[in-house]
Design a protein around this motif. Structure first.
Motif: not given
Ligand code: ATP
Length: 247
Positions: A69-92
């Motif tokens: 999971p990307s913490a701070d993706p250069p190509h998806k700036q300003g796309s209202n990202l949930p906390d990286a740990r939420h995204r990582a937990t969903m991956v897990r």
């Protein structure tokens, strides 16, 4: 605003001696056929990600695929990202039942923007195995805008898979690939060929692989959550509801 992560949702587990779990235990660490790297925003992870990871792993007989999971993706700036740990937990949660898949937190542990070239450089310090960067054609067509793409192409193999609406031959318009033979890509787009490997750097290749398309995207899921549950692993759908993500 999404609810805070609860302690028992922590996405990472560690070996008893302290290594993150995506690094095999030392006595098991011998060069393998290869390791797949699937980077993404995973906002959220969906069945399309799992599908391409498994297809590439089988095609190249890879030992495992790391989901990064990307913490701070250069190509998806300003796309209202949930906390990286939420995204990582969903991956897990999504990969929990597959022993050949692992969550790799390397970009979350690093401050600043998540540049793939830095990630792959760091993974090369950890693994002597050949590395295969798995990517959809929609993302690969942007590679010239990434940080130091020439260097990245010398660090690992690439496996570029089909993405509905993005013909392989778009590569022909990227100056970085001017020397590539484009005829096989046209054949892939025409459906008369399923794969093509092109050497791009000493010992490294780009492997184009045509897969039956799975037309699912995270943006579509975010926009139509109530009708997209079938595109998500069940545990991920439950997590999204429980934490009020994308509401
Ligand atoms: P978004 O819709 O927000 O742009 P996404 O569905 O493309 O997100 P990402 O996390 O950005 O998901 O994708 C990570 C990687 O997985 C990229 O290389 C992307 O091309 C690839 N990918 C995602 N979904 C598919 C799919 N359905 N088919 C093929 N490749 C996919």
């Amino acid at each position: 605003m999404a609810a805070d992560l609860q302690n028992n949702d922590s996405p990472f587990r560690r070996h008893s001696q302290g290594d993150p779990e995506w690094i095999p235990q030392k006595d098991l660490r011998s060069p393998s056929r290869g390791i797949g790297l699937l980077g993404g925003t995973f906002n959220p992870i969906h069945n399309g990600h799992l599908y391409i990871a498994k297809a590439v792993q089988r095609h190249f007989d890879l030992d495992r695929v790391l989901f990064i999971p990307s913490a701070d993706p250069p190509h998806k700036q300003g796309s209202n990202l949930p906390d990286a740990r939420h995204r990582a937990t969903m991956v897990r949660l999504a990969i929990a039942d597959d022993p050949e898949f692992a969550l790799c937190d390397i970009e979350l542990a690093r401050p600043g923007r998540s540049y793939s070239v830095e990630t792959v450089e760091a993974l090369r310090q950890t693994f002597s195995d050949p590395l295969f960067f798995i990517i959809g054609m929609d993302a690969f067509r942007e590679i010239a805008t990434w940080r130091d793409p020439e260097r990245l192409l010398t660090l690992c193999h690439f496996v570029v898979v089909s993405r509905a609406g993005f013909p392989f031959n778009e590569v022909a318009s990227i100056p970085l690939f001017a020397d590539l033979d484009h005829a096989p890509l046209k054949e892939m787009d025409a459906g008369t060929r399923v794969s093509y490997s092109a050497a791009v750097a000493p010992g490294m290749a780009i492997h184009f692989l045509s897969l039956p398309p799975m037309p699912v995207s995270a943006s579509n899921i975010r926009d139509n959550l109530s009708t997209s549950r079938a595109c998500l692993p069940a545990a991920v759908a439950s997590y999204i509801l429980r934490h009020g993500l994308y509401a």
